[in-house]
Write a protein that holds these residues in place. Structure first.
Motif, mmCIF file in Angstrom:
data_model
loop_
_atom_site.group_PDB
_atom_site.id
_atom_site.type_symbol
_atom_site.label_atom_id
_atom_site.label_comp_id
_atom_site.label_asym_id
_atom_site.label_seq_id
_atom_site.Cartn_x
_atom_site.Cartn_y
_atom_site.Cartn_z
ATOM 1 N N ALA A 49 -23.564 35.145 9.912
ATOM 2 C CA ALA A 49 -24.514 34.697 10.922
ATOM 3 C C ALA A 49 -25.662 33.968 10.246
ATOM 4 O O ALA A 49 -25.940 34.177 9.068
ATOM 5 C CB ALA A 49 -25.052 35.878 11.723
ATOM 6 N N THR A 58 -29.420 30.755 16.867
ATOM 7 C CA THR A 58 -28.549 31.544 15.996
ATOM 8 C C THR A 58 -27.124 31.006 16.070
ATOM 9 O O THR A 58 -26.760 30.299 17.018
ATOM 10 C CB THR A 58 -28.538 33.025 16.408
ATOM 11 O OG1 THR A 58 -28.123 33.128 17.783
ATOM 12 C CG2 THR A 58 -29.918 33.645 16.266
ATOM 13 N N TYR A 60 -22.922 32.281 14.853
ATOM 14 C CA TYR A 60 -22.135 33.394 14.345
ATOM 15 C C TYR A 60 -20.711 32.974 14.002
ATOM 16 O O TYR A 60 -20.145 32.061 14.617
ATOM 17 C CB TYR A 60 -22.057 34.507 15.400
ATOM 18 C CG TYR A 60 -23.385 35.098 15.759
ATOM 19 C CD1 TYR A 60 -24.135 34.588 16.815
ATOM 20 C CD2 TYR A 60 -23.905 36.170 15.038
ATOM 21 C CE1 TYR A 60 -25.376 35.131 17.140
ATOM 22 C CE2 TYR A 60 -25.134 36.723 15.362
ATOM 23 C CZ TYR A 60 -25.865 36.192 16.411
ATOM 24 O OH TYR A 60 -27.084 36.741 16.733
ATOM 25 N N LYS A 65 -18.848 37.467 16.649
ATOM 26 C CA LYS A 65 -19.542 37.024 17.861
ATOM 27 C C LYS A 65 -19.391 38.071 18.974
ATOM 28 O O LYS A 65 -18.301 38.569 19.234
ATOM 29 C CB LYS A 65 -18.983 35.678 18.305
ATOM 30 C CG LYS A 65 -19.863 34.907 19.258
ATOM 31 C CD LYS A 65 -19.276 33.519 19.511
ATOM 32 C CE LYS A 65 -19.235 32.685 18.253
ATOM 33 N NZ LYS A 65 -18.728 31.308 18.511
ATOM 34 N N SER A 106 -23.327 27.337 7.905
ATOM 35 C CA SER A 106 -22.400 28.428 7.621
ATOM 36 C C SER A 106 -21.844 28.338 6.197
ATOM 37 O O SER A 106 -21.032 29.181 5.812
ATOM 38 C CB SER A 106 -21.250 28.420 8.629
ATOM 39 O OG SER A 106 -20.539 27.195 8.531
#
Length: 124
Positions: A49, A58, A60, A65, A106
């Motif tokens: 995350a 945010t 994920y 999730k 990510s």
């Protein structure tokens, strides 16, 4: 330079919850994008995350999730990872990470600051 220290890991049964914390020092916390990654034995480190500097947005991994929630308190220089409905496959060392870039990501390559990790073990 930024120092990151995680806490809150431990052993929990499947279906249980844990909250990880990561305390930061050394640089204005609100200027750093923060993320959580994890690494299971024999596997590569994977993204969990991330949260923007303001905390408004945010993002994920699909695997977490709906079960995990990342948040931050810029007044306390701390980022959190609330983990609910834990599964045995969530077992890993969890790392918080910080990025000086302007966007969240990510990719671990975009994070230059890392904590030492905290172990999370989920028993079935």
């Amino acid at each position: 330079q930024v120092q990151l220290v995680e806490s809150g890991g431990g052993l929990v049964q499947a279906g249980g919850s844990l909250r990880l914390s990561c305390a930061a020092s050394g640089r204005t916390f609100s200027s750093i994008v923060m993320g959580w990654f994890r690494q299971a034995p024999g596997k590569e480190r994977e993204f969990v995350a991330t949260i923007t500097r303001s905390g408004i947005s945010t993002y994920y991994a699909n695997s977490v999730k709906g079960r995990f929630a990342i948040s931050r308190d810029n007044a306390k220089n701390t980022v959190y990872l609330q983990m609910n409905n834990l599964k045995p496959e969530d077992t890993a060392v969890y790392y918080c990470a910080g990025s000086g870039t302007d966007y969240y990501s990510s990719s671990a390559n975009n994070y230059g600051y890392w904590g030492q990790g905290t172990q999370v073990t989920v028993s079935s």
